[in-house]
Design a protein around this motif. Structure first.
Motif, PDB file in Angstrom:
ATOM      1  N   LEU A   1       0.736  -1.301  -0.097  1.00  0.00           N
ATOM      2  CA  LEU A   1      -0.205   0.088  -0.188  1.00  0.00           C
ATOM      3  C   LEU A   1       0.833   1.236   0.057  1.00  0.00           C
ATOM      4  O   LEU A   1       2.010   1.166   0.636  1.00  0.00           O
ATOM      5  CB  LEU A   1      -0.885   0.088   1.222  1.00  0.00           C
ATOM      6  CG  LEU A   1      -2.003  -1.127   1.323  1.00  0.00           C
ATOM      7  CD1 LEU A   1      -2.715  -1.094   2.689  1.00  0.00           C
ATOM      8  CD2 LEU A   1      -2.878  -1.110   0.225  1.00  0.00           C
ATOM      9  N   VAL A   2       0.263   2.273  -0.428  1.00  0.00           N
ATOM     10  CA  VAL A   2       0.871   3.490  -0.547  1.00  0.00           C
ATOM     11  C   VAL A   2       1.494   4.114   0.786  1.00  0.00           C
ATOM     12  O   VAL A   2       2.619   4.403   0.773  1.00  0.00           O
ATOM     13  CB  VAL A   2       0.016   4.598  -1.358  1.00  0.00           C
ATOM     14  CG1 VAL A   2       0.838   6.000  -1.131  1.00  0.00           C
ATOM     15  CG2 VAL A   2      -0.078   4.185  -2.566  1.00  0.00           C
ATOM     16  N   ALA A   3       0.586   4.077   1.496  1.00  0.00           N
ATOM     17  CA  ALA A   3       0.983   4.465   3.141  1.00  0.00           C
ATOM     18  C   ALA A   3       2.070   3.677   3.892  1.00  0.00           C
ATOM     19  O   ALA A   3       3.049   4.120   4.314  1.00  0.00           O
ATOM     20  CB  ALA A   3      -0.160   4.486   4.108  1.00  0.00           C
ATOM     21  N   GLU A   4       2.072   2.248   3.609  1.00  0.00           N
ATOM     22  CA  GLU A   4       3.096   1.531   3.968  1.00  0.00           C
ATOM     23  C   GLU A   4       4.434   1.787   3.504  1.00  0.00           C
ATOM     24  O   GLU A   4       5.499   1.939   4.091  1.00  0.00           O
ATOM     25  CB  GLU A   4       2.677  -0.131   3.638  1.00  0.00           C
ATOM     26  CG  GLU A   4       3.779  -0.904   4.227  1.00  0.00           C
ATOM     27  CD  GLU A   4       3.250  -2.294   3.999  1.00  0.00           C
ATOM     28  OE1 GLU A   4       2.324  -2.542   3.321  1.00  0.00           O
ATOM     29  OE2 GLU A   4       3.955  -3.307   4.342  1.00  0.00           O
ATOM     30  N   ARG A   5       4.447   1.775   1.978  1.00  0.00           N
ATOM     31  CA  ARG A   5       5.592   2.460   1.229  1.00  0.00           C
ATOM     32  C   ARG A   5       6.241   3.720   1.678  1.00  0.00           C
ATOM     33  O   ARG A   5       7.431   3.721   2.094  1.00  0.00           O
ATOM     34  CB  ARG A   5       5.301   2.428  -0.337  1.00  0.00           C
ATOM     35  CG  ARG A   5       6.559   2.830  -1.179  1.00  0.00           C
ATOM     36  CD  ARG A   5       6.440   2.723  -2.507  1.00  0.00           C
ATOM     37  NE  ARG A   5       5.578   4.080  -2.740  1.00  0.00           N
ATOM     38  CZ  ARG A   5       4.376   4.142  -3.575  1.00  0.00           C
ATOM     39  NH1 ARG A   5       3.769   2.867  -3.699  1.00  0.00           N
ATOM     40  NH2 ARG A   5       3.728   5.247  -3.535  1.00  0.00           N
TER      41      ARG A   5
ATOM     42  N   VAL B   1      10.517   6.705   4.883  1.00  0.00           N
ATOM     43  CA  VAL B   1      10.905   7.413   6.108  1.00  0.00           C
ATOM     44  C   VAL B   1      12.010   6.780   7.009  1.00  0.00           C
ATOM     45  O   VAL B   1      12.907   7.204   7.354  1.00  0.00           O
ATOM     46  CB  VAL B   1       9.715   7.844   7.094  1.00  0.00           C
ATOM     47  CG1 VAL B   1      10.182   8.707   8.310  1.00  0.00           C
ATOM     48  CG2 VAL B   1       8.809   8.823   6.298  1.00  0.00           C
ATOM     49  N   ASP B   2      11.612   5.552   7.184  1.00  0.00           N
ATOM     50  CA  ASP B   2      12.429   4.440   7.844  1.00  0.00           C
ATOM     51  C   ASP B   2      14.003   4.526   7.443  1.00  0.00           C
ATOM     52  O   ASP B   2      15.049   4.360   7.891  1.00  0.00           O
ATOM     53  CB  ASP B   2      11.947   3.069   8.150  1.00  0.00           C
ATOM     54  CG  ASP B   2      10.878   2.834   8.957  1.00  0.00           C
ATOM     55  OD1 ASP B   2      10.080   2.013   8.942  1.00  0.00           O
ATOM     56  OD2 ASP B   2      10.493   3.944   9.904  1.00  0.00           O
ATOM     57  N   VAL B   3      13.978   4.221   5.854  1.00  0.00           N
ATOM     58  CA  VAL B   3      15.284   4.233   5.223  1.00  0.00           C
ATOM     59  C   VAL B   3      15.971   5.351   5.334  1.00  0.00           C
ATOM     60  O   VAL B   3      17.235   5.508   5.626  1.00  0.00           O
ATOM     61  CB  VAL B   3      15.040   3.776   3.754  1.00  0.00           C
ATOM     62  CG1 VAL B   3      16.141   3.876   2.967  1.00  0.00           C
ATOM     63  CG2 VAL B   3      14.295   2.289   3.488  1.00  0.00           C
ATOM     64  N   VAL B   4      15.236   6.626   4.994  1.00  0.00           N
ATOM     65  CA  VAL B   4      16.044   7.757   5.073  1.00  0.00           C
ATOM     66  C   VAL B   4      16.682   7.929   6.568  1.00  0.00           C
ATOM     67  O   VAL B   4      17.738   8.537   6.694  1.00  0.00           O
ATOM     68  CB  VAL B   4      14.974   8.926   4.876  1.00  0.00           C
ATOM     69  CG1 VAL B   4      15.653  10.489   5.023  1.00  0.00           C
ATOM     70  CG2 VAL B   4      14.547   8.836   3.266  1.00  0.00           C
ATOM     71  N   ASN B   5      15.879   7.874   7.493  1.00  0.00           N
ATOM     72  CA  ASN B   5      16.252   7.916   8.967  1.00  0.00           C
ATOM     73  C   ASN B   5      17.650   6.952   9.291  1.00  0.00           C
ATOM     74  O   ASN B   5      18.497   7.254  10.007  1.00  0.00           O
ATOM     75  CB  ASN B   5      15.102   7.794   9.713  1.00  0.00           C
ATOM     76  CG  ASN B   5      14.219   8.996   9.987  1.00  0.00           C
ATOM     77  OD1 ASN B   5      14.404  10.065   9.407  1.00  0.00           O
ATOM     78  ND2 ASN B   5      12.986   8.581  10.437  1.00  0.00           N
ATOM     79  N   GLU B   6      17.333   5.811   8.617  1.00  0.00           N
ATOM     80  CA  GLU B   6      18.496   4.777   8.994  1.00  0.00           C
ATOM     81  C   GLU B   6      19.784   5.172   8.293  1.00  0.00           C
ATOM     82  O   GLU B   6      20.898   5.181   8.714  1.00  0.00           O
ATOM     83  CB  GLU B   6      18.108   3.370   8.438  1.00  0.00           C
ATOM     84  CG  GLU B   6      19.150   2.647   8.740  1.00  0.00           C
ATOM     85  CD  GLU B   6      18.503   0.997   8.513  1.00  0.00           C
ATOM     86  OE1 GLU B   6      17.329   1.017   7.955  1.00  0.00           O
ATOM     87  OE2 GLU B   6      19.444   0.253   8.468  1.00  0.00           O
TER      88      GLU B   6
ATOM     89  N   GLU C   1      -4.554  10.591  10.855  1.00  0.00           N
ATOM     90  CA  GLU C   1      -3.833   8.903  10.997  1.00  0.00           C
ATOM     91  C   GLU C   1      -2.826   8.893  11.978  1.00  0.00           C
ATOM     92  O   GLU C   1      -2.784   7.784  12.598  1.00  0.00           O
ATOM     93  CB  GLU C   1      -3.441   8.819   9.536  1.00  0.00           C
ATOM     94  CG  GLU C   1      -4.576   8.767   8.428  1.00  0.00           C
ATOM     95  CD  GLU C   1      -4.022   8.086   7.220  1.00  0.00           C
ATOM     96  OE1 GLU C   1      -2.942   7.680   7.067  1.00  0.00           O
ATOM     97  OE2 GLU C   1      -4.947   8.174   6.243  1.00  0.00           O
ATOM     98  N   HIS C   2      -2.124   9.728  12.013  1.00  0.00           N
ATOM     99  CA  HIS C   2      -0.716   9.679  12.710  1.00  0.00           C
ATOM    100  C   HIS C   2      -0.838  10.291  14.167  1.00  0.00           C
ATOM    101  O   HIS C   2       0.313  10.134  14.789  1.00  0.00           O
ATOM    102  CB  HIS C   2       0.407  10.043  11.916  1.00  0.00           C
ATOM    103  CG  HIS C   2       0.219   9.307  10.743  1.00  0.00           C
ATOM    104  ND1 HIS C   2       0.764   7.871  10.422  1.00  0.00           N
ATOM    105  CD2 HIS C   2       0.197   9.786   9.322  1.00  0.00           C
ATOM    106  CE1 HIS C   2       0.729   7.567   9.256  1.00  0.00           C
ATOM    107  NE2 HIS C   2       0.224   8.500   8.465  1.00  0.00           N
ATOM    108  N   GLY C   3      -1.647  11.157  14.637  1.00  0.00           N
ATOM    109  CA  GLY C   3      -1.823  11.703  15.628  1.00  0.00           C
ATOM    110  C   GLY C   3      -1.170  13.082  15.808  1.00  0.00           C
ATOM    111  O   GLY C   3      -0.690  13.675  15.055  1.00  0.00           O
TER     112      GLY C   3
ATOM    113  N   ARG D   1       6.996  11.754  -6.117  1.00  0.00           N
ATOM    114  CA  ARG D   1       5.701  12.205  -5.432  1.00  0.00           C
ATOM    115  C   ARG D   1       5.398  11.927  -3.877  1.00  0.00           C
ATOM    116  O   ARG D   1       5.198  12.632  -3.255  1.00  0.00           O
ATOM    117  CB  ARG D   1       4.645  11.738  -6.281  1.00  0.00           C
ATOM    118  CG  ARG D   1       4.173  12.254  -7.638  1.00  0.00           C
ATOM    119  CD  ARG D   1       2.887  11.753  -8.116  1.00  0.00           C
ATOM    120  NE  ARG D   1       2.628  10.511  -8.383  1.00  0.00           N
ATOM    121  CZ  ARG D   1       2.944   9.859  -9.461  1.00  0.00           C
ATOM    122  NH1 ARG D   1       3.503  10.581 -10.669  1.00  0.00           N
ATOM    123  NH2 ARG D   1       2.821   8.389  -9.343  1.00  0.00           N
ATOM    124  N   ASP D   2       6.078  10.746  -3.613  1.00  0.00           N
ATOM    125  CA  ASP D   2       6.091  10.422  -2.131  1.00  0.00           C
ATOM    126  C   ASP D   2       6.961  11.318  -1.275  1.00  0.00           C
ATOM    127  O   ASP D   2       6.492  11.579  -0.280  1.00  0.00           O
ATOM    128  CB  ASP D   2       6.712   8.901  -2.072  1.00  0.00           C
ATOM    129  CG  ASP D   2       5.909   7.734  -2.614  1.00  0.00           C
ATOM    130  OD1 ASP D   2       6.319   6.621  -2.772  1.00  0.00           O
ATOM    131  OD2 ASP D   2       4.456   7.940  -2.485  1.00  0.00           O
TER     132      ASP D   2
END
Length: 253
Positions: A2-6, A11-16, A178-180, A38-39
Motif C-alpha cells: 500500500l502507498v501508506a506502507e511504502r 521514512v525508515d530508510v531515510v532515517n536509517e 491518521e498519525h496523531g 511524489r512520495d
C-alpha cells in the motif's frame, strides 16, 4: 504494498541511512522514480524528511525546535483567541496542566485569579501565574531547553508520575488524523504524552496551521484527546474526522 506502507518505509530508510537517492528507493520499492518523487514531496510537506537534489535526507532530531520569542508571533491572533476561549473550560479548585506551548502561556496570562493548582514545565507559564495569589503553581524541574524555556528529561518525567490532574491543556508541532500528535523534539513529546496519561481530560490547543502534518517524534493518537480548540480555518476533512471520532471541537475567530 500500500502507498501508506511504502511511505512509512521510505521514512525508515531515510532515517536509517541519513540520505538516500531517488533511484535507490525506486529499485528498493519496485516503483517508478516519478512515484518516489511524489512520495518524497508528500513526506516533506508532513515534515518527515527533507528533499535534496536527486533524493532525500533525514530531519535531525531537535533541529526544528523554534525559539519561544519566534513562536510568540507565529499565528499570534489565532493562538490568543484559542487561549481566551479555552480558559472557559477551567473551574474553581481544579488541578490543571499547562504545557510549554505559547498558546498555554497565553492561557496563563488570561487566567482569572481564582483557586487553582497549575502544574507546568514552562518557565514563562509559571511566571505568568506567579502574580495571581490564589493560584498554586508547581513547576517541574529537569533539563532546561533554552529555546522553549521549558524543562524536560528524567527529572521532569518522574515528577509527573506523582500527580493526577483534572485537565491537561497542551499544544504540539503537528496534528495528523491518521498519525496523531507529534513534536519536533523527542523529549518534549515524552513529557506531553505523560501529561495526557495523568489527566482526566485532555484539551488540545492547535491553530489550523498545525493540521495535516507530522513532526519527528510521536506523542499520542488523536483519539486520546477529548476536545480541540482551533481556529475557523481548519479544513473540512479534519472536521469530519473529529466528528466521526466524537472528539468535541470549537473553532474560534
Amino acid at each position: 504494498m500500500l502507498v501508506a506502507e511504502r511511505q512509512r518505509k521510505i521514512v525508515d530508510v531515510v532515517n536509517e541511512r541519513a540520505s538516500v537517492r531517488v533511484s535507490e528507493l525506486s529499485t528498493l520499492f519496485h516503483v517508478t522514480e516519478e512515484t518516489i518523487r511524489r512520495d518524497l514531496e508528500k513526506l516533506e510537506k508532513e515534515q518527515l524528511l527533507h528533499r535534496s537534489h536527486g533524493g532525500a535526507v533525514r530531519i535531525e532530531e531537535g533541529a526544528s525546535e523554534i525559539a519561544h520569542e519566534a513562536r510568540e508571533v507565529m499565528h499570534m491572533d489565532a493562538k490568543q483567541a484559542i487561549a481566551k476561549a479555552a480558559v472557559a473550560e477551567i473551574q474553581t479548585g481544579e488541578r490543571i496542566i499547562l504545557d510549554a506551548s505559547t498558546t498555554a502561556w497565553y492561557m496563563a496570562k488570561e487566567l482569572p485569579n481564582m483557586p487553582l493548582t497549575i502544574i507546568t514545565n514552562s518557565i514563562k507559564v509559571a511566571i505568568a501565574c506567579s502574580t495571581k495569589d490564589q493560584i498554586r503553581v508547581i513547576s517541574l524541574g529537569g533539563q532546561l531547553l533554552a529555546k522553549s524555556l521549558s524543562f524536560v528529561g528524567p527529572l521532569a518525567e518522574r515528577s509527573l508520575t506523582t500527580y493526577y490532574v483534572d485537565k491537561t491543556f497542551l499544544s504540539c508541532k503537528s496534528v495528523h488524523v491518521e498519525h496523531g500528535l507529534s513534536d519536533s523534539n523527542e523529549q518534549q513529546a515524552i513529557i506531553k504524552k505523560q501529561m495526557i496519561d495523568i489527566a482526566g481530560q485532555t484539551i488540545l490547543l492547535a491553530d489550523s496551521s498545525k493540521f495535516g502534518k507530522r513532526a519527528f517524534a510521536t506523542i499520542t493518537e488523536l483519539n486520546r484527546i477529548q476536545k480541540v480548540y482551533t481556529d475557523t480555518s481548519i479544513d473540512g476533512d479534519t472536521k469530519t474526522y473529529l466528528e466521526k471520532q466524537n472528539i468535541e471541537f470549537q473553532a474560534v475567530n
